[in-house]
Design a protein around this motif. Structure first.
Motif, short mmCIF file in Angstrom:
data_model
loop_
_atom_site.label_atom_id
_atom_site.label_comp_id
_atom_site.label_asym_id
_atom_site.label_seq_id
_atom_site.Cartn_x
_atom_site.Cartn_y
_atom_site.Cartn_z
N ASN A 152 4.96 10.91 8.21
CA ASN A 152 5.17 11.68 9.42
C ASN A 152 6.67 11.86 9.62
O ASN A 152 7.49 11.35 8.84
N GLU A 153 7.03 12.58 10.64
CA GLU A 153 8.44 12.94 10.86
C GLU A 153 9.33 11.71 11.02
O GLU A 153 10.48 11.71 10.59
N ARG A 154 8.82 10.65 11.62
CA ARG A 154 9.64 9.47 11.88
C ARG A 154 9.56 8.41 10.78
O ARG A 154 10.20 7.38 10.86
N ASP A 155 8.77 8.68 9.76
CA ASP A 155 8.59 7.73 8.66
C ASP A 155 9.84 7.69 7.78
O ASP A 155 10.23 8.69 7.20
N ASN A 156 10.46 6.52 7.70
CA ASN A 156 11.65 6.36 6.86
C ASN A 156 11.41 5.35 5.74
O ASN A 156 12.36 4.86 5.13
N SER A 157 10.14 5.07 5.47
CA SER A 157 9.82 4.01 4.51
C SER A 157 9.95 4.46 3.05
O SER A 157 9.93 3.62 2.15
N VAL A 192 11.74 13.48 1.71
CA VAL A 192 11.14 14.30 2.76
C VAL A 192 9.67 14.55 2.46
O VAL A 192 8.81 14.44 3.34
N LEU A 193 9.37 14.90 1.21
CA LEU A 193 8.00 15.27 0.85
C LEU A 193 7.00 14.12 0.99
O LEU A 193 5.83 14.34 1.30
N ARG A 240 0.81 -1.21 0.00
CA ARG A 240 0.00 0.00 0.00
C ARG A 240 0.85 1.27 0.00
O ARG A 240 0.57 2.23 -0.73
N LYS A 241 1.89 1.30 0.79
CA LYS A 241 2.77 2.47 0.86
C LYS A 241 3.51 2.67 -0.46
O LYS A 241 3.64 3.80 -0.96
N GLU A 242 4.00 1.59 -1.03
CA GLU A 242 4.73 1.68 -2.30
C GLU A 242 3.82 2.15 -3.43
O GLU A 242 4.24 2.90 -4.31
#
Length: 688
Positions: A286-291, A281-282, A256-258
């Motif tokens: 959220n701030e902690r999302d590194n996916s 970044v865009l 889903r994220k991809e």
């Protein structure tokens, strides 16, 4: 289920010779080990065709061979045990039964261990397929070869295919594409010239993908020009079903994220030349999302995107169209209920009728291409989830309201050049803003007060002739780009801007400033542009260890300190006298350009490109500088140099200099070049 024991005769093979030759050399490499080769590429690019032809050409040199079509689908439908039974029954030419999915019976291991085999597994999508099918592929006899085709590079790596054994299939070149299309559209290699332009349009649309050329060729075969025109017009808004379904398989394999990242790229970012670092970044949730990092890598492995050496994301047009169609199908009849808008007609419909909804995540449009419309003050209020907005060109500003009520607080990427209003809405929130570009706008101010600007990386308001003040940017601790050039009414800026320690690019116009002092604060800047006024004198002291480029119009900094990385320095229309003595120590300087300096007497620097230097008396280029740079001297419109001397480094004289100057003599390892006025021909140098 199709598993071919006998080779298939393929006709009309065009544009695959290079691929075949390369793969043959890989497969025939002298090695007694079992070798696994990967063929990787986007859907419809010709992986299966290439693998079939390889099998046809090489199968006679093996004890056994087989081509297993559509492995992914067959595993899903029949399971691994049935698949193994069919596979080994075909390979060994006997009825094989499997009791368990794990491993192989010993008698099969003994038989295949004596066989040199060539196996093609087509459309692989399982990261441990070889282990499931064979247990250990080294059980095959010496010299055996296994070919895997896939859309997913990571599948090959997971199946222990060495990166050097992965071949990526590219698109056909235009002449190959035209030849392939003609073959399928006319069933021959020649065609009526009245169809030439239409055929070229098809080839341009397909962008070298064989599947698209074959499908459209079959659709148009035997049809008249009116049908061709109609089909090409239809493709502008709706992809061919067969092509779409083939391409969508790669999308359906994403999580889903991809999928969300893919659609954001396809419907908004592709073509904007946004760097990968900014996209990471865009697209964070959220701030902690590194996916996003792994998501982009996944899209690259699936051949859905490529990333250039300049870190720009690219996508094939057919893949992008597939993404557009996925979004269209979210709401066929109501574009305002879709997640992303890019089509000018759809955007016109939504804005004109004020039909925006919270479903809209991005809008990208050329306002100059949209018919005249009148916006309501609350047009963007309903779009509460809007994150990305891109209006790069001027629209019909007379039909805009005097104010807009609000923009989404979720807004991250906000580009509205020629913004027609005096300010942003009073309640505008920049909390999530990453990039703001209101260049050439009518704004007089952006917003009042101090806001949380920790996400803000770029601010561009260049050419905004009515801009009178900047907001307080002291909280923009991650700001990297600030462009406030060509803003003649901007009287001042808050000095704290220049102490932001991540600021890398600054473009500054200060001719209207009542006071401007920049001193010992700009330590992080890499690219600095300064536009001033020859009538005003202000202190500009640039101190940055990271400075690479400095461009100055009508002014020069009063001093440079520790500019060890400086490569380019350009000055235009400046009453400068001499350049600072610190230029003597610039080890990386490659380019110095001085355009129409008023009082320049001497340049002491590296590579020199001097234009319109009417008052220039001497150019001194030190030998020490040329130990680090390949440099040249190019002096144009230099009446002031006549009968004067120029001292340059021995190994730095360009061919241009040699054709203009003569009567040279060696003095202390340097060449003293006297100008021969009769040979002086500025126009010749300019032409060269």
């Amino acid at each position: 289920m199709r598993l071919d024991k006998n080779p298939v005769s393929l006709k009309g093979l065009i544009g695959i010779d290079r691929s075949i030759q390369y793969l043959e050399s890989m497969l025939q490499h002298e090695s007694s080990n079992v070798r696994v080769i990967g063929i990787w590429g986007m859907g419809g690019i010709g992986k299966t065709t290439i693998a079939q032809e390889i099998l046809n050409k090489l199968c006679s040199g093996y004890d056994g061979y087989c081509f297993f079509v559509n492995v992914k689908e067959e595993i899903r439908r029949h399971g691994i045990i049935t698949l193994k039974e069919i596979f080994f029954s075909t390979l060994l030419q006997e009825n094989v039964k499997m009791i368990t999915a794990n491993g192989l019976p010993n008698y099969i291991k003994r038989k295949i261990g004596r066989m040199k085999v060539l196996i093609v597994l087509d459309d692989v999508n399982d990261s441990d397929l070889l282990e499931k099918l064979f247990g250990n592929h080294d059980w095959f006899g010496p010299g055996s070869r296994i070919i895997l085709t896939t859309r997913d590079k990571q599948v090959l790596i997971a199946n222990k295919v060495h990166v050097d054994d992965i071949y990526q299939v590219g698109v056909l070149n235009p002449s190959e594409a035209l030849e392939l299309f003609i073959l399928h559209a006319f069933n021959q290699k020649h065609f009526d010239m009245e169809y030439y332009k239409l055929s070229k349009r098809v080839v341009c649309y397909a962008k070298g993908i064989p599947l698209v050329l074959k499908v459209l060729g079959g659709l148009l075969c035997g049809k008249d020009k009116e049908v061709w025109e109609s089909q090409l017009d239809k493709l502008k808004n709706m992809p061919n079903t067969d092509v779409y379904n083939a391409m969508r398989l790669s999308y359906d394999d994403l999580d889903r994220k991809e999928q969300k990242i893919f659609l954001d790229l396809a419907c908004f970012f592709i073509g904007l030349d946004v760097k990968v670092d900014l996209i990471k970044v865009l697209l964070k949730d959220n701030e902690r999302d590194n996916s996003v990092v792994v998501g982009l890598e996944r899209l690259k492995d699936k051949s859905l995107i490529t990333i250039s050496k300049y870190n720009i994301v690219y996508m094939h047009d057919i893949i992008q169209e597939m993404g557009w169609e996925i979004v269209r199908q979210e709401s066929i009849e109501d574009p305002g209920s879709r997640s992303r808008l890019w089509d000018a007609d759809d955007i016109y419909e939504v804005l004109k009728n004020n039909k925006g909804t919270e479903s809209i995540r991005s809008i990208r449009a050329d306002l100059s291409a949209i018919r005249e419309l009148k916006l309501s003050p609350d047009t963007f209020t309903k779009m509460s989830k809007l994150q990305f907005l891109y209006f790069p060109h001027q629209g019909c500003v007379d039909n805009f309201p005097h104010r807009l009520q609000s923009f989404s607080v979720e807004l991250r990427y906000f580009v509205w050049r020629y913004f027609p209003l005096k300010s942003l809405p009073e309640n505008f929130s920049a909390k999530n803003l990453v990039l703001l570009d209101l260049s050439y706008s009518r704004v007089e101010k952006l917003w009042d007060g101090v806001q949380n600007l920790k996400n803000l990386k770029e601010v561009k308001v260049s050419g905004s002739k009515n801009l009178k003040e900047l907001p307080n940017l002291s909280e923009a601790t991650n700001l990297e780009v600030l462009d406030i050039s060509a803003c003649p009414q901007l009287a001042s800026v808050i000095p704290s801007i220049f102490s932001l320690n991540k600021l890398k690019i600054m473009k500054l116009n200060y001719q209207s400033f009542t006071q401007m002092i920049i001193d010992n604060h700009t330590s992080s800047i890499s690219f600095f542009t300064l536009q001033g006024s020859t009538k005003q004198k202000k202190l500009i002291s640039v101190t940055s260890e990271e400075l690479i480029s400095c461009v100055c119009y009508k002014e020069k900094p009063s001093s440079f300190v520790c500019q060890s990385k400086l490569e380019m320095f350009r000055i235009t229309e400046s009453d400068m006298g001499r350049l600072p003595s610190s230029f003597m120590n610039l080890r990386r300087q490659r380019y110095l350009r001085v355009l129409d300096p008023r009082e320049l007497l001497m340049i002491e620097s590296g590579s020199v490109d001097v234009i319109d230097c009417k008052s220039l008396k001497d150019v001194l280029v030190l030998v020490e500088q040329f130990r680090y740079n390949s440099s040249d001297v190019d002096i144009q419109n230099y009446q002031g140099l006549i009968e004067e001397s120029v001292v340059v480094a021995l190994d730095a004289i360009s061919s241009t200099v040699e054709t203009v100057f003569d009567h040279s003599e060696l003095i202390d390892d340097k060449i003293l070049i006297h100008i021969d006025e009769e040979k002086l021909n500025p126009s010749k140098i300019i032409d060269e």
